[in-house]
Design an enzyme around this catalytic site. Structure first.
Site, PDB file in Angstrom:
ATOM      1  N   SER A  19     -10.666 -26.453  -9.306  1.00  0.00           N
ATOM      2  CA  SER A  19     -12.020 -26.827  -9.716  1.00  0.00           C
ATOM      3  C   SER A  19     -11.942 -28.123 -10.505  1.00  0.00           C
ATOM      4  CB  SER A  19     -12.631 -25.735 -10.589  1.00  0.00           C
ATOM      5  OG  SER A  19     -13.721 -26.281 -11.304  1.00  0.00           O
ATOM      6  N   HIS A  44     -12.912 -27.411  -5.187  1.00  0.00           N
ATOM      7  CA  HIS A  44     -14.120 -26.725  -5.668  1.00  0.00           C
ATOM      8  C   HIS A  44     -14.891 -27.646  -6.622  1.00  0.00           C
ATOM      9  CE1 HIS A  44     -16.338 -22.998  -6.783  1.00  0.00           C
ATOM     10  NE2 HIS A  44     -16.254 -23.413  -8.049  1.00  0.00           N
ATOM     11  N   ASP A  46     -18.157 -27.931  -9.101  1.00  0.00           N
ATOM     12  CA  ASP A  46     -19.120 -27.142  -9.874  1.00  0.00           C
ATOM     13  C   ASP A  46     -20.330 -27.975 -10.266  1.00  0.00           C
ATOM     14  OD1 ASP A  46     -17.915 -24.497 -10.193  1.00  0.00           O
ATOM     15  OD2 ASP A  46     -16.302 -25.573 -11.226  1.00  0.00           O
ATOM     16  N   MET A  48     -23.908 -28.122 -12.038  1.00  0.00           N
ATOM     17  CA  MET A  48     -24.729 -27.411 -13.038  1.00  0.00           C
ATOM     18  C   MET A  48     -25.907 -28.297 -13.431  1.00  0.00           C
ATOM     19  SD  MET A  48     -21.779 -25.808 -15.497  1.00  0.00           S
ATOM     20  CE  MET A  48     -20.158 -25.367 -14.847  1.00  0.00           C
ATOM     21  N   HIS A  80     -20.177 -25.398  -5.388  1.00  0.00           N
ATOM     22  CA  HIS A  80     -20.725 -24.212  -6.056  1.00  0.00           C
ATOM     23  C   HIS A  80     -21.945 -24.655  -6.864  1.00  0.00           C
ATOM     24  CE1 HIS A  80     -19.862 -21.034  -9.480  1.00  0.00           C
ATOM     25  NE2 HIS A  80     -21.034 -20.833  -8.886  1.00  0.00           N
ATOM     26  N   MET A  82     -24.710 -24.151  -9.352  1.00  0.00           N
ATOM     27  CA  MET A  82     -25.222 -23.332 -10.451  1.00  0.00           C
ATOM     28  C   MET A  82     -26.516 -23.992 -10.906  1.00  0.00           C
ATOM     29  SD  MET A  82     -21.559 -22.660 -12.245  1.00  0.00           S
ATOM     30  CE  MET A  82     -20.827 -23.979 -11.291  1.00  0.00           C
ATOM     31  N   MET A 151     -18.304 -14.032  -9.440  1.00  0.00           N
ATOM     32  CA  MET A 151     -17.951 -14.687 -10.711  1.00  0.00           C
ATOM     33  C   MET A 151     -17.167 -13.702 -11.577  1.00  0.00           C
ATOM     34  SD  MET A 151     -19.055 -17.773 -10.519  1.00  0.00           S
ATOM     35  CE  MET A 151     -18.509 -18.256 -12.171  1.00  0.00           C
ATOM     36  N   ASP A 186     -14.058 -16.587  -9.101  1.00  0.00           N
ATOM     37  CA  ASP A 186     -14.150 -17.818  -9.892  1.00  0.00           C
ATOM     38  C   ASP A 186     -14.237 -17.486 -11.375  1.00  0.00           C
ATOM     39  OD1 ASP A 186     -14.726 -20.329 -10.902  1.00  0.00           O
ATOM     40  OD2 ASP A 186     -16.562 -20.622  -9.748  1.00  0.00           O
TER      41      ASP A 186
HETATM   42  C1  DX5 Z   1     -17.519 -21.845 -14.250  1.00  0.00           C
HETATM   43  C2  DX5 Z   1     -17.182 -22.544 -12.964  1.00  0.00           C
HETATM   44  C3  DX5 Z   1     -15.753 -22.481 -12.618  1.00  0.00           C
HETATM   45  C4  DX5 Z   1     -14.799 -23.100 -13.603  1.00  0.00           C
HETATM   46  C5  DX5 Z   1     -13.627 -22.175 -13.682  1.00  0.00           C
HETATM   47  O1  DX5 Z   1     -18.866 -21.753 -14.398  1.00  0.00           O
HETATM   48  O2  DX5 Z   1     -17.907 -22.007 -11.880  1.00  0.00           O
HETATM   49  O3  DX5 Z   1     -15.492 -22.952 -11.293  1.00  0.00           O
HETATM   50  O4  DX5 Z   1     -14.341 -24.378 -13.245  1.00  0.00           O
HETATM   51  O5  DX5 Z   1     -12.809 -22.587 -14.687  1.00  0.00           O
HETATM   52  P1  DX5 Z   1     -11.560 -21.725 -15.187  1.00  0.00           P
HETATM   53  O6  DX5 Z   1     -10.635 -21.611 -14.000  1.00  0.00           O
HETATM   54  O7  DX5 Z   1     -11.012 -22.570 -16.280  1.00  0.00           O
HETATM   55  O8  DX5 Z   1     -12.068 -20.408 -15.640  1.00  0.00           O
HETATM   56 ZN    ZN Z   2     -17.229 -22.633  -9.785  1.00  0.00          ZN
END
Ligand code: DX5
Ligand code: ZN
Length: 230
Positions: A19, A44, A46, A48, A80, A82, A151, A186
């Site tokens: 990620s 990956h 992320d 947000m 992903h 969010m 998650m 994740d």
């Molecule tokens: C959290 C993200 C993850 C994050 C995971 O909201 O969706 O993808 O990068 O990070 P680690 O592996 O550090 O928990």
């Molecule tokens: Zn993620």
């Protein structure tokens, strides 16, 4: 548009997905190259929006900036979302080069519409479940999706501790999902957790801080990949 055949191939195998949330954004291309040289094939991303989760991270510009590098190295981009109202944003991400897009079932009442948009954009479609959402919530959408993402932390930040109940949730999801569907997990994945989530049924594991939070991301990637296949 049909999905990238490389993505369909990779999603049927065991994959550790770095990620980039935990990467050094001043050296993003370099860091992605390091983990891909070490064997990573699914990157990956992320996204947000400051509403569905408090932080604001990155958008389609970063997907587009990485697309050629990742595709040329034989990899794919797993986005992903969010975000609230994902139906407004999916097209931007598929146009930018996303090979798979997942969105939270908690973020929209229009699950099938979003899945169709992702498919129309030529990407694999995934539904994400927060730790507090019943696994049965995904039941009505099985036939339409390519993968589910469970998650194992509450979304929003990297580096949070793995929620132990996620193991039984993964088992329940794996038992419910058709065999052809990938199951991602994740949050909080490291070399200790990887074999446990693998045994619980996840074939794709996101890891952020356990890779990019380490001095040597390539070695950290290999440590998780070795643990997952042990
Ligand atoms: C959290 C993200 C993850 C994050 C995971 O909201 O969706 O993808 O990068 O990070 P680690 O592996 O550090 O928990
Ligand atoms: Zn993620």
């Amino acid at each position: 548009m049909s999905p990238n055949p490389r993505a369909s191939e990779l999603y049927a195998t065991t994959q550790i997905m770095p990620s980039i949330l935990s990467s050094d954004f001043a050296k993003l291309g370099e860091q992605v190259a390091q983990v891909m040289d070490a064997g990573a094939r699914v990157i990956h991303v992320d996204v947000m929006d400051g509403h569905f989760v408090p932080p604001i991270t990155i958008g389609p510009l970063i997907v587009s900036a990485l697309a050629d590098q990742v595709h040329d190295a034989g990899g794919v981009l797993d986005v992903h979302l969010m975000i609230e109202q994902p139906d407004r944003q999916v097209e931007e991400f598929t146009k930018a080069g996303a090979d798979a897009v997942s969105f939270h079932i908690e973020a929209t009442p229009h699950v099938n519409r979003v899945v169709n948009q992702i498919r129309e954009g030529g990407a694999l479609a995934g539904i994400v479940l927060n730790p507090g959402t019943a696994v049965t919530a995904v039941a009505g959408a099985f036939e339409d999706i390519d993968f589910a993402l469970c998650m194992s932390v509450n979304p929003g930040w990297g580096g949070q501790p793995f929620i132990e109940e996620s193991l039984s949730r993964l088992q329940a999801l794996r038992a419910m999902l058709p065999e052809r569907h990938a199951l991602q997990v994740d949050g909080g994945i490291d070399p200790d957790r990887a074999p446990l989530v693998r045994a619980a049924g996840a074939n794709m594991m996101v890891a952020g801080s356990a890779i990019f939070g380490r001095a040597d991301p390539a070695a950290a990637f290999r440590a998780i990949a070795d643990a997952a296949s042990s």
